[in-house]
Design an enzyme around this catalytic site. Sequence first.
Site, PDB file in Angstrom:
ATOM      1  N   TYR A 200       7.347  -6.802  14.339  1.00  0.00           N
ATOM      2  CA  TYR A 200       7.335  -7.053  12.900  1.00  0.00           C
ATOM      3  C   TYR A 200       7.932  -8.430  12.645  1.00  0.00           C
ATOM      4  O   TYR A 200       9.127  -8.654  12.771  1.00  0.00           O
ATOM      5  CB  TYR A 200       8.135  -5.995  12.145  1.00  0.00           C
ATOM      6  CG  TYR A 200       7.602  -4.594  12.257  1.00  0.00           C
ATOM      7  CD1 TYR A 200       6.257  -4.347  12.550  1.00  0.00           C
ATOM      8  CD2 TYR A 200       8.426  -3.494  12.066  1.00  0.00           C
ATOM      9  CE1 TYR A 200       5.769  -3.071  12.651  1.00  0.00           C
ATOM     10  CE2 TYR A 200       7.940  -2.201  12.162  1.00  0.00           C
ATOM     11  CZ  TYR A 200       6.609  -1.996  12.456  1.00  0.00           C
ATOM     12  OH  TYR A 200       6.134  -0.702  12.566  1.00  0.00           O
TER      13      TYR A 200
ATOM     14  N   PRO B 273       4.548   7.765   4.351  1.00  0.00           N
ATOM     15  CA  PRO B 273       4.357   9.013   3.592  1.00  0.00           C
ATOM     16  C   PRO B 273       3.878   8.764   2.169  1.00  0.00           C
ATOM     17  O   PRO B 273       3.410   9.698   1.513  1.00  0.00           O
ATOM     18  CB  PRO B 273       5.752   9.642   3.604  1.00  0.00           C
ATOM     19  CG  PRO B 273       6.688   8.481   3.727  1.00  0.00           C
ATOM     20  CD  PRO B 273       5.976   7.516   4.630  1.00  0.00           C
ATOM     21  N   LEU B 274       3.981   7.526   1.697  1.00  0.00           N
ATOM     22  CA  LEU B 274       3.470   7.167   0.369  1.00  0.00           C
ATOM     23  C   LEU B 274       2.121   6.458   0.446  1.00  0.00           C
ATOM     24  O   LEU B 274       1.687   5.833  -0.523  1.00  0.00           O
ATOM     25  CB  LEU B 274       4.488   6.285  -0.365  1.00  0.00           C
ATOM     26  CG  LEU B 274       5.806   6.965  -0.707  1.00  0.00           C
ATOM     27  CD1 LEU B 274       6.747   5.992  -1.404  1.00  0.00           C
ATOM     28  CD2 LEU B 274       5.568   8.192  -1.577  1.00  0.00           C
ATOM     29  N   GLY B 275       1.456   6.576   1.600  1.00  0.00           N
ATOM     30  CA  GLY B 275       0.136   5.964   1.706  1.00  0.00           C
ATOM     31  C   GLY B 275       0.171   4.473   1.476  1.00  0.00           C
ATOM     32  O   GLY B 275      -0.669   3.923   0.775  1.00  0.00           O
ATOM     33  N   ARG B 276       1.185   3.810   2.096  1.00  0.00           N
ATOM     34  CA  ARG B 276       1.381   2.365   1.918  1.00  0.00           C
ATOM     35  C   ARG B 276       1.514   2.002   0.434  1.00  0.00           C
ATOM     36  O   ARG B 276       0.999   1.006  -0.032  1.00  0.00           O
ATOM     37  CB  ARG B 276       0.263   1.590   2.600  1.00  0.00           C
ATOM     38  CG  ARG B 276       0.261   1.786   4.117  1.00  0.00           C
ATOM     39  CD  ARG B 276      -0.894   1.097   4.810  1.00  0.00           C
ATOM     40  NE  ARG B 276      -0.705   1.201   6.252  1.00  0.00           N
ATOM     41  CZ  ARG B 276      -1.018   2.256   7.007  1.00  0.00           C
ATOM     42  NH1 ARG B 276      -1.561   3.322   6.419  1.00  0.00           N
ATOM     43  NH2 ARG B 276      -0.806   2.272   8.300  1.00  0.00           N
TER      44      ARG B 276
ATOM     45  N   SER C  52       2.316   6.410  -4.796  1.00  0.00           N
ATOM     46  CA  SER C  52       3.310   6.258  -5.867  1.00  0.00           C
ATOM     47  C   SER C  52       2.648   6.019  -7.214  1.00  0.00           C
ATOM     48  O   SER C  52       3.282   6.168  -8.261  1.00  0.00           O
ATOM     49  CB  SER C  52       4.239   5.084  -5.555  1.00  0.00           C
ATOM     50  OG  SER C  52       3.547   3.844  -5.690  1.00  0.00           O
TER      51      SER C  52
END
Length: 328
Positions: free
Chosen positions: A57, A204-207, A211
Amino acid sequence: MRQTNLTDDFSVSAIGLGCSSMSHGYGPADRDDEESVRVIHRAIDYGIDIFDTADVYGPYTNEQLLGRALGSHRDDVTIATKCGLVVGPDGKFRRNGRPEYLRTACEGSLRRLGTDSIGLYQLHRVDPAVPLVETWGALGELVTEGKVRALGISHATCEELELVHSVFPITAVQYELSVWSTSTLDDVLPWSQKNGVGFLAFAPLGRGYLSGHVDHTALGADDSRNRDPRFSPDAMSVNQAIVEGLRAIGARHGVTSAQVAIAWTMAQGGNVVPIPGTRRRHWLGDNAAAVDLLLTPEDLRDIHNLPSAMGEMSWDQFRSTGSPTHRS
């Protein structure tokens, strides 16, 4: 923040923090190292004690940022970093599972993180050019030497998991798992539960999409989500039904769709630890509060009945892709 057992003798906070987006992936426009440091400090205040990063990263800059931010708290948390992926001159990811490289990579991560021992050292990708037992055996030696406390692995098949687990125990596996990415529910998650291995659920928030705060028309040119088929204009329009369904469930509890999405991920098993990423303290607080949300059987049934995500990749497609979009 309550604790979750990855294994019988290795526990972490029930929700972790993925640090990748602070330095990598979503484009440089909204990066703010000082705000990221404040996010990490706030996470510690909330009781979050597992922080996930990787040497690739940046490359390297995310580990440097995390090491600087943790400071005197370094020994109070679990640092989870990864090895086995390198960025070539063309900017593309390549796998490197050679034992001599992994040892060098570990030394570099220890230096950048400012620590004598990495809590969870994860093989980011299996290198098909190197016998997996040699790769994993080399990582096991790092544990024996005290440079690493425990080992994890990401994006391996169940057959590969069986193989490495017989050579040196796996403490945690890491895969994408969310309301709109469920391919691991059929094989990898059951394998982890059968073998007493933790499951770190990234994205878990789908990128960010689940949200309800992501506008695909506003994504920067360097944002990796532009290469994710779930973020195409057509798919975003169709997938909005998933977000609306999560919002409706959240309204029953007075919470956000993001909290529902994270709570659903935790509900998939007692060994599952979601590690949502964020670059803002406001969203961190929203994410952390999901630890107190208990979804009802009705909630879970309604989520199960939501439409599948348009653009979701099959497990085989996901595992084989070389795109930097699909990474932890």
